[in-house]
Design an enzyme around this catalytic site. Sequence first.
Site: not given
Length: 149
Positions: A79, A81, A107, A110
């Site tokens: 991801h 992040e 999410c 993260c």
Amino acid sequence: MAGATRPDIDHYFMEIAEVVAKRSTCLRNQVGALIVKKKRILSTGYNGAPTGLPHCLDVGCLRQDVASGTRHELCRAVHAEQNAIIQAALHGVSTEGSTLYCTHQPCVLCAKMIINAAMVRVVYLHSYPDGEALRFLEQAGIKVSRLME
């Protein structure tokens, strides 16, 4: 540039996150993130396969028919992040006390990394179907703001 309005600091950094997202190799969502401290960009990240591995653009997406916000373990992408946090770590840059700007709400995976990276604020643009992530961030005392365009 007569007549142009100067964006506030949150919109300024979000526009940069949107440019970062254009590097994404995900077939579902192009996500960009940046970590900022004292108005200085510390690192950036976008979602894509781990270094050296084929991207979803090349081999397809295992989550093609899976509901958004579920079955993260099937996703080959790291991801945005996560990549921003990893880049900061690789270059020895502390994220303590920083703000994460992200095109999409983080999410829960993260969110846990954001908490442990000692960030103090998250600003995002698009919602994501993961209320647990928002609860985690709230419980950790991290300020979360959804930026309106």
